[in-house]
Design an enzyme around this catalytic site. Structure first.
Site, PDB file in Angstrom:
ATOM      1  N   ARG A  17       2.401 121.902  26.685  1.00  0.00           N
ATOM      2  CA  ARG A  17       3.180 120.913  27.429  1.00  0.00           C
ATOM      3  C   ARG A  17       2.385 120.160  28.485  1.00  0.00           C
ATOM      4  NH1 ARG A  17       6.476 124.264  25.244  1.00  0.00           N
ATOM      5  NH2 ARG A  17       4.843 125.707  25.794  1.00  0.00           N
ATOM      6  N   THR A  18       1.630 120.897  29.296  1.00  0.00           N
ATOM      7  CA  THR A  18       0.930 120.229  30.385  1.00  0.00           C
ATOM      8  C   THR A  18      -0.081 119.240  29.823  1.00  0.00           C
ATOM      9  OG1 THR A  18       1.237 122.214  31.698  1.00  0.00           O
ATOM     10  CG2 THR A  18      -0.340 120.617  32.530  1.00  0.00           C
ATOM     11  N   LYS A  62     -24.221 126.328  26.277  1.00  0.00           N
ATOM     12  CA  LYS A  62     -25.684 126.355  26.478  1.00  0.00           C
ATOM     13  C   LYS A  62     -26.032 126.803  27.883  1.00  0.00           C
ATOM     14  CE  LYS A  62     -26.265 122.203  23.600  1.00  0.00           C
ATOM     15  NZ  LYS A  62     -26.560 120.771  23.768  1.00  0.00           N
ATOM     16  N   ARG A  82      -7.499 122.148  33.960  1.00  0.00           N
ATOM     17  CA  ARG A  82      -6.831 123.457  33.999  1.00  0.00           C
ATOM     18  C   ARG A  82      -7.910 124.511  33.806  1.00  0.00           C
ATOM     19  NH1 ARG A  82      -1.655 125.625  30.675  1.00  0.00           N
ATOM     20  NH2 ARG A  82      -0.678 124.513  32.380  1.00  0.00           N
ATOM     21  N   HIS A 111       0.063 125.626  40.369  1.00  0.00           N
ATOM     22  CA  HIS A 111       0.286 124.678  39.276  1.00  0.00           C
ATOM     23  C   HIS A 111       1.117 123.542  39.895  1.00  0.00           C
ATOM     24  CE1 HIS A 111       0.824 122.968  35.457  1.00  0.00           C
ATOM     25  NE2 HIS A 111       1.251 123.994  34.751  1.00  0.00           N
TER      26      HIS A 111
HETATM   27  C1  NCD Z   1       2.929 127.656  32.657  1.00  0.00           C
HETATM   28  C2  NCD Z   1       1.493 127.870  33.064  1.00  0.00           C
HETATM   29  O1  NCD Z   1       0.570 127.514  32.346  1.00  0.00           O
HETATM   30  O2  NCD Z   1       1.324 128.385  34.157  1.00  0.00           O
HETATM   31  N1  NCD Z   1       3.069 126.788  31.560  1.00  0.00           N
HETATM   32  C3  NCD Z   1       3.216 125.449  31.819  1.00  0.00           C
HETATM   33  O3  NCD Z   1       2.314 124.800  32.292  1.00  0.00           O
HETATM   34  N2  NCD Z   1       4.415 124.899  31.557  1.00  0.00           N
HETATM   35  C4  NCD Z   1       3.715 128.880  32.494  1.00  0.00           C
HETATM   36  C5  NCD Z   1       3.260 129.925  31.521  1.00  0.00           C
HETATM   37  O4  NCD Z   1       2.207 129.838  30.907  1.00  0.00           O
HETATM   38  O5  NCD Z   1       4.005 130.888  31.387  1.00  0.00           O
END
Ligand code: NCD
Length: 359
Positions: free
Chosen positions: A86-87, A115, A136, A169
């Site tokens: 999703r993100t 590398k 991320r 997040h």
């Molecule tokens: C979350 C995350 O990555 O922290 N997912 C997200 O971004 N919607 C929650 C999760 O992984 O449980």
């Protein structure tokens, strides 16, 4: 207040998150997006308004054609070294809506990190080609260190933290707030509501960021409901104590359902069991799951949320209920991320003007 160019990294890292927030702007405008505490109530309200404007403009082809030109001069790099559906996709879609072209590295085994290249050098490389880095990482605080590093180079591009370790997040929290704003539009807004977090609160970064963003609203009660060993960190509770927020810790989810205005379910983050994260304690999953029967005890105007991915926390048979807002919540992520990116590049005015010309 200055920018990250005005402070040494070691001095910056010693500041509180709220103090750090002041260094994340550039020319008075939002620049790096790293943690929840950098957002005030006015920011949340203006981002929500802008997201709604973009959402309405995007309803027509003419509107989409307009939006596609808003940032057609920019390129964004999506650097995701942790799994994401999703993100990643909502950032991708947000960029496409605004006409931003994107590049991506999702698997560091196909990049020069294999590398032996450092994350610092990777990020600096991205900044040579792109105008925005959305990242991320499994490493807590990495986005923050990168933001300082990049700010002190000749190509200081903004960084958006799309999830860092177990700590934060922030853009998920923005979409969660936008979802709450929209859900409580006719019931007095977020102020005065009871928000209940359920599940693995020890390692759920979405819960941590949202709990902190809720500090911007008055008289909100926060309930943290988790099995033994999975309760929210003491750092968050200390912050709530300092802010004078009323909260409750519990392990009895079903008893508390009738009290909540929003229930925020989460999965067990067991990928951390293998590394440094502790929990690995087994518990009865049914006690922390929401089923069809529970709908009867949920307030009529309450909402059921989940950042997803879900496992067994919410029975899919619940999905049809209008109070189950998690699919809408997901889509809100695309709109609020588009609003955030437009704001970073100072294009919110163009969008406002376009919206005004259409009424
Ligand atoms: C979350 C995350 O990555 O922290 N997912 C997200 O971004 N919607 C929650 C999760 O992984 O449980």
């Amino acid at each position: 207040m200055g920018a990250l160019t005005d402070i040494r990294l070691d001095e910056y890292l010693k500041l509180s998150q709220v103090e750090k927030g002041a260094y994340l702007k550039r020319d008075g405008r939002l620049f790096h997006v790293l943690f929840a505490q950098q957002f005030g109530r006015e920011d949340l309200e203006s981002l929500g308004r802008l997201a709604t404007r973009i959402r309405f403009i995007a309803k027509t082809k003419e509107g989409m054609d307009f939006l596609r030109n808003v940032l057609s001069d920019k390129r964004a790099m999506l650097y995701f070294s942790q799994p994401s559906t999703r993100t990643f996709l909502s950032f991708c879609a947000a960029c496409q809506i605004l006409g931003i072209t994107t590049g991506e590295v999702r698997d560091t085994s196909t990049s020069s990190e294999l590398k032996g290249e450092s994350r610092e050098d990777s990020v600096r490389t991205f900044s040579s080609y792109f105008d925005l880095i959305i990242m991320r990482s499994e490493i807590g605080g990495l986005a923050e260190r990168m933001a300082w590093t990049l700010s002190n180079t000749e190509r200081p591009v903004p960084i958006i933290n799309a999830g860092s370790g177990k700590d934060q997040h922030p853009t998920q929290a923005l979409l969660d707030i936008y979802t709450l704003q929209r859900s409580f539009e006719t019931t007095g807004g977020i102020d005065g509501k009871t928000i209940m977090f359920v599940g693995d609160l020890a390692r759920g970064r979405t819960v941590r960021s949202l709990s902190l963003l809720l500090l911007n609203y008055s008289d909100v009660r926060q309930y943290f409901v988790a099995p033994e060993g999975y309760q929210i960190g003491s750092d968050i509770l200390q912050t709530l104590d300092k802010a004078g927020v009323r909260y409750k810790l519990s392990s009895d989810f079903h008893a508390l359902i009738p009290e909540a205005d929003a229930i925020y379910m989460t999965r067990v983050q067991d990928e951390w069991d293998k590394t440094d994260g502790k929990p690995a304690v087994s518990f009865d999953r049914g006690r922390y799951s929401f089923g069809v029967e529970d709908l009867k005890r949920l307030k009529e105007k309450a909402v059921l949320m989940h950042p997803f991915p879900r496992r067994t926390e919410i029975d899919p048979a619940v999905d049809h209920d209008p109070r189950a807002v998690y699919w809408r919540q997901m889509r809100n992520g695309m709109w609020i991320r588009a609003a955030l990116i437009a704001t970073i590049f100072g294009r919110e005015k163009v969008i406002d003007e376009h919206a005004a010309s259409k009424v």
